[in-house]
Scaffold this motif. Structure first.
Motif, PDB file in Angstrom:
ATOM      1  N   LEU A   6     -65.571   2.248  52.583  1.00 47.84           N
ATOM      2  CA  LEU A   6     -66.094   0.541  52.637  1.00 47.84           C
ATOM      3  C   LEU A   6     -67.138   0.527  51.583  1.00 47.84           C
ATOM      4  O   LEU A   6     -67.027   1.023  50.066  1.00 47.84           O
ATOM      5  CB  LEU A   6     -67.834   2.686  53.062  1.00 47.84           C
ATOM      6  N   ARG A   7     -66.675  -0.097  52.262  1.00 52.09           N
ATOM      7  CA  ARG A   7     -67.759  -1.219  50.800  1.00 52.09           C
ATOM      8  C   ARG A   7     -69.455  -1.480  50.886  1.00 52.09           C
ATOM      9  O   ARG A   7     -70.151  -2.093  51.851  1.00 52.09           O
ATOM     10  CB  ARG A   7     -67.006  -2.483  50.784  1.00 52.09           C
ATOM     11  N   LEU A   8     -70.183  -0.999  50.294  1.00 48.87           N
ATOM     12  CA  LEU A   8     -70.665  -1.609  49.857  1.00 48.87           C
ATOM     13  C   LEU A   8     -71.547  -2.357  49.607  1.00 48.87           C
ATOM     14  O   LEU A   8     -70.939  -2.817  48.409  1.00 48.87           O
ATOM     15  CB  LEU A   8     -71.869   0.237  49.511  1.00 48.87           C
ATOM     16  N   SER A   9     -73.120  -3.051  49.559  1.00 55.52           N
ATOM     17  CA  SER A   9     -73.258  -4.290  48.960  1.00 55.52           C
ATOM     18  C   SER A   9     -75.020  -3.775  48.494  1.00 55.52           C
ATOM     19  O   SER A   9     -75.211  -3.481  49.328  1.00 55.52           O
ATOM     20  CB  SER A   9     -72.821  -5.344  49.820  1.00 55.52           C
ATOM     21  N   CYS A  10     -74.971  -4.799  47.571  1.00 56.22           N
ATOM     22  CA  CYS A  10     -76.996  -5.119  47.256  1.00 56.22           C
ATOM     23  C   CYS A  10     -77.296  -6.478  46.732  1.00 56.22           C
ATOM     24  O   CYS A  10     -76.115  -7.252  46.183  1.00 56.22           O
ATOM     25  CB  CYS A  10     -76.640  -4.118  45.573  1.00 56.22           C
ATOM     26  N   ALA A  11     -78.111  -7.522  47.621  1.00 54.05           N
ATOM     27  CA  ALA A  11     -78.009  -8.113  47.663  1.00 54.05           C
ATOM     28  C   ALA A  11     -79.377  -8.228  46.585  1.00 54.05           C
ATOM     29  O   ALA A  11     -80.454  -7.851  47.040  1.00 54.05           O
ATOM     30  CB  ALA A  11     -78.614  -8.557  48.962  1.00 54.05           C
ATOM     31  N   ALA A  12     -79.688  -8.630  45.355  1.00 56.04           N
ATOM     32  CA  ALA A  12     -80.906  -9.184  44.418  1.00 56.04           C
ATOM     33  C   ALA A  12     -81.253  -9.914  44.778  1.00 56.04           C
ATOM     34  O   ALA A  12     -80.910 -11.411  45.161  1.00 56.04           O
ATOM     35  CB  ALA A  12     -79.753  -9.547  43.709  1.00 56.04           C
ATOM     36  N   SER A  13     -82.511 -10.318  44.957  1.00 55.48           N
ATOM     37  CA  SER A  13     -83.586 -11.622  44.597  1.00 55.48           C
ATOM     38  C   SER A  13     -83.386 -12.299  43.408  1.00 55.48           C
ATOM     39  O   SER A  13     -82.949 -11.381  42.178  1.00 55.48           O
ATOM     40  CB  SER A  13     -84.599 -11.997  45.302  1.00 55.48           C
ATOM     41  N   GLY A  14     -83.995 -13.176  42.907  1.00 52.54           N
ATOM     42  CA  GLY A  14     -84.048 -13.688  41.959  1.00 52.54           C
ATOM     43  C   GLY A  14     -83.295 -14.668  40.578  1.00 52.54           C
ATOM     44  O   GLY A  14     -82.276 -14.535  41.481  1.00 52.54           O
TER      45      GLY A  14
ATOM     46  N   THR B 299     -82.239 -15.254  38.142  1.00 51.12           N
ATOM     47  CA  THR B 299     -82.306 -14.115  36.783  1.00 51.12           C
ATOM     48  C   THR B 299     -80.449 -12.894  37.356  1.00 51.12           C
ATOM     49  O   THR B 299     -80.637 -12.282  36.022  1.00 51.12           O
ATOM     50  CB  THR B 299     -82.872 -14.017  35.594  1.00 51.12           C
ATOM     51  N   PHE B 300     -80.088 -13.202  38.486  1.00 55.51           N
ATOM     52  CA  PHE B 300     -79.492 -12.297  38.609  1.00 55.51           C
ATOM     53  C   PHE B 300     -78.364 -11.779  37.512  1.00 55.51           C
ATOM     54  O   PHE B 300     -77.751 -10.399  37.472  1.00 55.51           O
ATOM     55  CB  PHE B 300     -78.824 -12.160  40.301  1.00 55.51           C
ATOM     56  N   SER B 301     -77.621 -12.571  37.356  1.00 55.02           N
ATOM     57  CA  SER B 301     -76.776 -12.891  36.150  1.00 55.02           C
ATOM     58  C   SER B 301     -76.869 -11.618  35.029  1.00 55.02           C
ATOM     59  O   SER B 301     -76.014 -11.153  33.849  1.00 55.02           O
ATOM     60  CB  SER B 301     -75.710 -14.304  36.080  1.00 55.02           C
TER      61      SER B 301
ATOM     62  N   GLY C  65     -60.504   5.687  39.797  1.00 56.02           N
ATOM     63  CA  GLY C  65     -59.697   5.196  40.402  1.00 56.02           C
ATOM     64  C   GLY C  65     -59.281   5.565  42.006  1.00 56.02           C
ATOM     65  O   GLY C  65     -59.029   4.887  42.986  1.00 56.02           O
ATOM     66  N   ARG C  66     -61.383   5.496  42.439  1.00 55.54           N
ATOM     67  CA  ARG C  66     -61.002   5.579  44.343  1.00 55.54           C
ATOM     68  C   ARG C  66     -62.711   4.581  43.942  1.00 55.54           C
ATOM     69  O   ARG C  66     -61.856   4.113  45.387  1.00 55.54           O
ATOM     70  CB  ARG C  66     -61.781   6.966  44.804  1.00 55.54           C
ATOM     71  N   PHE C  67     -63.240   4.288  43.336  1.00 50.95           N
ATOM     72  CA  PHE C  67     -64.385   3.617  43.241  1.00 50.95           C
ATOM     73  C   PHE C  67     -64.342   2.040  42.817  1.00 50.95           C
ATOM     74  O   PHE C  67     -63.904   2.353  41.217  1.00 50.95           O
ATOM     75  CB  PHE C  67     -65.964   4.302  43.512  1.00 50.95           C
ATOM     76  N   THR C  68     -64.657   1.460  42.930  1.00 49.07           N
ATOM     77  CA  THR C  68     -64.756  -0.395  42.125  1.00 49.07           C
ATOM     78  C   THR C  68     -66.428  -0.560  42.360  1.00 49.07           C
ATOM     79  O   THR C  68     -66.622  -1.296  43.171  1.00 49.07           O
ATOM     80  CB  THR C  68     -63.457  -0.870  42.659  1.00 49.07           C
ATOM     81  N   ILE C  69     -66.672  -0.868  40.465  1.00 51.12           N
ATOM     82  CA  ILE C  69     -68.112  -1.970  41.395  1.00 51.12           C
ATOM     83  C   ILE C  69     -67.367  -2.949  40.762  1.00 51.12           C
ATOM     84  O   ILE C  69     -66.218  -3.361  40.108  1.00 51.12           O
ATOM     85  CB  ILE C  69     -68.950  -1.162  40.674  1.00 51.12           C
ATOM     86  N   SER C  70     -68.286  -4.255  41.526  1.00 48.92           N
ATOM     87  CA  SER C  70     -67.978  -5.574  40.972  1.00 48.92           C
ATOM     88  C   SER C  70     -69.220  -6.293  41.377  1.00 48.92           C
ATOM     89  O   SER C  70     -70.178  -5.823  41.951  1.00 48.92           O
ATOM     90  CB  SER C  70     -66.814  -6.642  41.766  1.00 48.92           C
ATOM     91  N   ARG C  71     -69.470  -8.037  41.040  1.00 49.99           N
ATOM     92  CA  ARG C  71     -70.384  -8.139  41.179  1.00 49.99           C
ATOM     93  C   ARG C  71     -69.867 -10.080  41.225  1.00 49.99           C
ATOM     94  O   ARG C  71     -69.190 -10.353  40.659  1.00 49.99           O
ATOM     95  CB  ARG C  71     -71.713  -8.388  40.078  1.00 49.99           C
ATOM     96  N   ASP C  72     -71.062 -10.536  42.305  1.00 47.20           N
ATOM     97  CA  ASP C  72     -70.268 -12.193  42.232  1.00 47.20           C
ATOM     98  C   ASP C  72     -71.758 -12.882  42.642  1.00 47.20           C
ATOM     99  O   ASP C  72     -72.617 -12.650  43.118  1.00 47.20           O
ATOM    100  CB  ASP C  72     -69.921 -12.780  43.868  1.00 47.20           C
ATOM    101  N   ASN C  73     -71.795 -13.317  41.273  1.00 49.80           N
ATOM    102  CA  ASN C  73     -73.007 -14.230  40.366  1.00 49.80           C
ATOM    103  C   ASN C  73     -73.401 -14.753  41.190  1.00 49.80           C
ATOM    104  O   ASN C  73     -74.604 -15.195  40.931  1.00 49.80           O
ATOM    105  CB  ASN C  73     -73.213 -14.230  39.263  1.00 49.80           C
TER     106      ASN C  73
ATOM    107  N   LYS D 296     -73.603 -15.354  44.164  1.00 51.92           N
ATOM    108  CA  LYS D 296     -74.472 -14.659  45.870  1.00 51.92           C
ATOM    109  C   LYS D 296     -75.212 -14.061  45.303  1.00 51.92           C
ATOM    110  O   LYS D 296     -75.334 -13.375  46.144  1.00 51.92           O
ATOM    111  CB  LYS D 296     -72.775 -13.757  46.345  1.00 51.92           C
ATOM    112  N   ASN D 297     -75.375 -13.523  43.858  1.00 54.29           N
ATOM    113  CA  ASN D 297     -76.447 -12.092  43.498  1.00 54.29           C
ATOM    114  C   ASN D 297     -76.318 -11.001  44.232  1.00 54.29           C
ATOM    115  O   ASN D 297     -77.036 -10.734  45.060  1.00 54.29           O
ATOM    116  CB  ASN D 297     -78.027 -12.963  44.220  1.00 54.29           C
ATOM    117  N   THR D 298     -74.926 -10.623  44.702  1.00 49.36           N
ATOM    118  CA  THR D 298     -74.812  -9.423  45.034  1.00 49.36           C
ATOM    119  C   THR D 298     -74.094  -9.007  43.809  1.00 49.36           C
ATOM    120  O   THR D 298     -72.484  -9.198  43.497  1.00 49.36           O
ATOM    121  CB  THR D 298     -73.710  -9.707  46.197  1.00 49.36           C
TER     122      THR D 298
END
Length: 124
Positions: free
Chosen positions: A18-26, A28-30, A66-74, A76-78
């Motif tokens: 699964l890929r979870l997403s977290c969308a942030a408002s604002g 200054t997300f970066s 090794g199983r989970f990977t966190i990443s961000r797309d500034n 897209k504020n995600t």
């Protein structure tokens, strides 16, 4: 201030992804340190992974690295959590969290802002 909305949870078979997403408002997300926590019924909230504003990451090494990977797309504020080789014990409500402090905290008190969570269920 930032508001967080998680998505991407659901039911998956053991060994699935699964890929979870977290969308942030604002605007200054970066600047925020972002993290994922999870909480199973009757258990304390558990750290999963965190990522700094420049992309430095840390993981709960015991069961997730090794199983989970966190990443961000500034742009897209995600922030994302890619979860592979899921196990029944990974089932929980997964929460996104944010804080302006630079340190990659692994405890819930290190984060000021929280989403409402998204349910992940893993069938055996």
């Amino acid at each position: 201030q930032v508001q967080l909305v998680e998505s991407g949870g659901g039911l998956v078979q053991s060994g699935g992804s699964l890929r979870l997403s977290c969308a942030a408002s604002g605007r200054t997300f970066s600047r925020y340190t972002m993290a994922w926590f999870r909480q199973a019924p009757g258990k304390e909230r558990e750290f999963v992974a965190a990522i700094s504003w420049i992309g430095t990451t840390t993981y709960n090494a015991d069961s997730m690295k090794g199983r989970f990977t966190i990443s961000r797309d500034n742009a897209k504020n995600t922030v994302y959590l890619q979860m592979n080789s899921l196990k029944p014990e990974d089932a929980a409500v997964y929460y996104c969290a944010a804080d302006l402090r630079v340190a990659l905290s692994t405890t819930p008190v290190g984060y000021q802002y929280w989403g409402q969570g998204t349910q992940v269920t893993v069938s055996s």
